[in-house]
Design an enzyme around this catalytic site. Structure first.
Site, mmCIF file in Angstrom:
data_model
loop_
_atom_site.group_PDB
_atom_site.id
_atom_site.type_symbol
_atom_site.label_atom_id
_atom_site.label_comp_id
_atom_site.label_asym_id
_atom_site.label_seq_id
_atom_site.Cartn_x
_atom_site.Cartn_y
_atom_site.Cartn_z
ATOM 1 N N THR A 139 -101.301 3.692 -70.268
ATOM 2 C CA THR A 139 -100.513 4.818 -70.748
ATOM 3 C C THR A 139 -99.607 5.326 -69.637
ATOM 4 O O THR A 139 -100.030 5.405 -68.487
ATOM 5 C CB THR A 139 -101.368 5.999 -71.260
ATOM 6 O OG1 THR A 139 -100.531 7.115 -71.552
ATOM 7 C CG2 THR A 139 -102.406 6.427 -70.249
ATOM 8 N N VAL A 140 -98.373 5.654 -69.984
ATOM 9 C CA VAL A 140 -97.469 6.224 -68.978
ATOM 10 C C VAL A 140 -97.794 7.693 -68.727
ATOM 11 O O VAL A 140 -97.360 8.262 -67.730
ATOM 12 C CB VAL A 140 -95.982 6.085 -69.375
ATOM 13 C CG1 VAL A 140 -95.598 4.630 -69.536
ATOM 14 C CG2 VAL A 140 -95.650 6.879 -70.622
ATOM 15 N N ASP A 141 -98.552 8.303 -69.624
ATOM 16 C CA ASP A 141 -98.866 9.726 -69.492
ATOM 17 C C ASP A 141 -99.951 10.003 -68.446
ATOM 18 O O ASP A 141 -100.153 11.148 -68.056
ATOM 19 C CB ASP A 141 -99.314 10.306 -70.832
ATOM 20 C CG ASP A 141 -98.175 10.381 -71.837
ATOM 21 O OD1 ASP A 141 -97.017 10.480 -71.410
ATOM 22 O OD2 ASP A 141 -98.449 10.331 -73.051
ATOM 23 N N MET A 187 -91.473 12.427 -70.129
ATOM 24 C CA MET A 187 -92.540 12.281 -71.113
ATOM 25 C C MET A 187 -93.777 13.031 -70.634
ATOM 26 O O MET A 187 -93.984 13.212 -69.436
ATOM 27 C CB MET A 187 -92.875 10.806 -71.325
ATOM 28 C CG MET A 187 -91.831 10.039 -72.121
ATOM 29 S SD MET A 187 -92.324 8.301 -72.352
ATOM 30 C CE MET A 187 -91.066 7.768 -73.516
ATOM 31 N N GLY A 188 -94.605 13.418 -71.581
ATOM 32 C CA GLY A 188 -95.832 14.152 -71.256
ATOM 33 C C GLY A 188 -96.064 15.253 -72.261
ATOM 34 O O GLY A 188 -95.491 16.327 -72.153
ATOM 35 N N ARG A 189 -96.897 14.955 -73.252
ATOM 36 C CA ARG A 189 -97.111 15.904 -74.343
ATOM 37 C C ARG A 189 -97.991 17.071 -73.930
ATOM 38 O O ARG A 189 -97.640 18.231 -74.124
ATOM 39 C CB ARG A 189 -97.733 15.169 -75.528
ATOM 40 C CG ARG A 189 -97.969 16.005 -76.767
ATOM 41 C CD ARG A 189 -98.441 15.127 -77.895
ATOM 42 N NE ARG A 189 -97.443 14.125 -78.226
ATOM 43 C CZ ARG A 189 -96.436 14.329 -79.068
ATOM 44 N NH1 ARG A 189 -96.319 15.493 -79.673
ATOM 45 N NH2 ARG A 189 -95.567 13.386 -79.313
ATOM 46 N N GLU A 244 -91.740 17.110 -71.793
ATOM 47 C CA GLU A 244 -91.423 17.275 -73.206
ATOM 48 C C GLU A 244 -92.392 18.211 -73.918
ATOM 49 O O GLU A 244 -92.067 18.787 -74.951
ATOM 50 C CB GLU A 244 -91.431 15.921 -73.915
ATOM 51 C CG GLU A 244 -92.805 15.264 -73.960
ATOM 52 C CD GLU A 244 -92.825 13.924 -74.682
ATOM 53 O OE1 GLU A 244 -91.821 13.597 -75.355
ATOM 54 O OE2 GLU A 244 -93.834 13.209 -74.585
ATOM 55 N N LEU A 296 -86.548 4.608 -71.677
ATOM 56 C CA LEU A 296 -86.186 4.039 -70.381
ATOM 57 C C LEU A 296 -87.290 4.268 -69.355
ATOM 58 O O LEU A 296 -87.501 3.444 -68.457
ATOM 59 C CB LEU A 296 -84.876 4.651 -69.874
ATOM 60 C CG LEU A 296 -83.640 4.452 -70.750
ATOM 61 C CD1 LEU A 296 -82.432 5.123 -70.106
ATOM 62 C CD2 LEU A 296 -83.363 2.970 -70.968
ATOM 63 N N ARG A 298 -90.473 4.136 -69.727
ATOM 64 C CA ARG A 298 -91.613 3.236 -69.849
ATOM 65 C C ARG A 298 -91.216 1.761 -69.924
ATOM 66 O O ARG A 298 -92.089 0.887 -69.909
ATOM 67 C CB ARG A 298 -92.447 3.606 -71.079
ATOM 68 C CG ARG A 298 -91.789 3.303 -72.404
ATOM 69 C CD ARG A 298 -92.599 3.897 -73.536
ATOM 70 N NE ARG A 298 -92.259 3.291 -74.819
ATOM 71 C CZ ARG A 298 -92.513 3.848 -75.998
ATOM 72 N NH1 ARG A 298 -93.112 5.029 -76.032
ATOM 73 N NH2 ARG A 298 -92.202 3.243 -77.114
#
Length: 419
Positions: A139-141, A187-189, A244, A296, A298
């Site tokens: 995961t990129v998060d 990104m990052g919820r 985000e 972009l 990820r």
């Protein structure tokens, strides 16, 4: 030689190095003479019995996956519910596994994927079917519990930090007569790891990014405006990085796009950078530019972290090792043993300690004023973006990525509408 077939599936948003994990899985299994099938489009392919025969791919192609971004076999955002609510789907999975003699199931994804692998392992035990389920981290998060970091994050973090450093030079050059505020959306919820990575771009108070907005801290517009104004007056311009998933004090997403929720139960977010840019322009009168790197972040394999690549391959190899040893319902996780010099190893962790748990930024990683990272965060993040691992380039000046043939095996079961 091990008995049975190994089924590998990718889940959720892909990363710059998820195919490196796939490559490592397939090569490790081939060394042990284990047949590897890959589910087309993740768990959907397993449910539909759409299975790819990776033995049809040359070793050159499999090796080249290590420098190819995207998801080589396809992924999807589909979350299976509880065993009680989605029992028919879980039983369908076991039916497909039996039909193709699948004895090892490797699910490469995040929190929800770990949960699915855990539930499949429990159902297999209930039906006395010999199946070993392994969750493979991705995961990129960077929000998976237990593991020190997640394969995929380091490369996205490197892309973020480099992009901010480069964009800040552009803004600084034009600030006298043009843009005063630049807003970058990361990104990052619910976890601000990628936004925090932007902080690596600058080491002092006047270096960009000047302000970082974390989902772990409530967004207060008046305070944000005051800090933007103070920064512009002091430095001449202001670079803002916003996760985000930033929320107001009452828990409302600043960038709620009003599009409902996806199959994972996530609110559809959209455009926090454009929103903030509009508010700053209207409220402070500054000329503002903003960017939404989105995919972009990820997919930037050309700027991958060597550390990240090494870890992505390591978890793939260990996943096969654990599976063949019968270590059911575990995940190969990254354990940090030293910051300086940076040292790490792979160890098994129970899926029940990872599934549906979310690792947020520690309070000690966020600066006291809430708008930047601390030295502790920098010590944690810096090793993860170190090293370069560029893909090979062709004479046309573009990376030489590969596309597998993805030849499907013959179906053995009746088609169903299960999705």
């Amino acid at each position: 030689m091990a008995q049975g077939t190994l089924l590998y599936a990718q889940s959720g948003g892909v990363t710059a190095v998820i195919n490196a994990t796939a490559s490592a899985v397939i090569q490790a299994a081939r060394t042990r003479q284990v047949r590897v099938l890959a589910a087309r489009n993740g768990i959907l392919g397993a449910l539909r019995e759409e299975l790819i025969d990776t033995s049809k791919e040359s070793i050159a192609t499999i090796r080249a996956l290590a420098h190819t971004p995207g998801g080589a076999f396809g992924s999807c955002r589909v979350k299976l519910k509880s065993l009680e609510e989605d029992r028919a789907k879980y039983e369908r999975l076991l039916e497909v596994f039996r039909a193709h003699d699948v004895r090892y199931f490797l699910y490469n994804g995040g929190n929800d994927s770990a949960d699915t692998a855990l539930k499949v392992s429990r159902l297999a035990a209930e039906y006395d079917y010999p199946l070993t389920c392994i969750g493979v981290p991705k995961t990129v998060d960077n929000d998976l519990a237990v593991t020190d970091c997640c394969p995929g994050f380091g490369s996205a973090a490197k892309y973020t930090a480099v992009s901010i450093r480069e964009a800040a030079l552009d803004v600084a050059a034009m600030a006298e007569t043009s843009t005063k505020v630049f807003v970058y959306e990361a990104m990052g919820r619910h976890a601000g790891w990628l936004a925090a990575a932007a902080g690596l771009a600058g080491a002092d108070r006047d270096a960009a990014p000047h302000l970082i907005l974390f989902p772990e801290r409530p967004y207060v517009e008046a305070d944000f405006f005051a800090r933007v104004r103070e920064t512009v007056e002091r430095v001449g311009y202001c670079v803002v990085v916003a996760s985000e998933g930033i929320q107001t004090a009452d828990g409302r997403f600043v960038a709620d796009a009003g599009g409902g929720q996806d199959s994972f139960g996530h609110t559809q977010l959209g455009g926090v950078a454009s929103y903030l840019a509009g508010r700053v322009k209207d409220g402070l009168g500054y000329k503002v530019h903003w960017t939404l790197p989105d995919y972009l972040q990820r997919s930037a394999r050309h700027l991958a972290s060597k550390t990240d690549l090494d870890q992505a391959q390591a978890v793939g190899r260990k996943a096969v090792e654990y599976a063949l040893k019968g270590m059911n319902a575990v995940m190969p996780v990254i354990v940090r043993s030293s910051d300086a010099p940076y040292r790490w190893k792979i160890e098994p962790a129970p899926l029940e300690k990872i599934a549906n748990r979310e690792k947020k930024m520690p309070a000690g990683f966020i600066r006291r004023d809430g708008y930047g990272i601390t030295p502790a965060a920098r010590r944690y993040l810096e090793p993860l973006i170190r090293g370069e691992a560029p893909p090979p380039y062709g004479r046309d000046g573009l990376p030489k990525y590969v596309s597998p043939k993805n030849a499907m095996v013959r179906k053995k079961l009746a088609d169903t509408s299960t999705q």
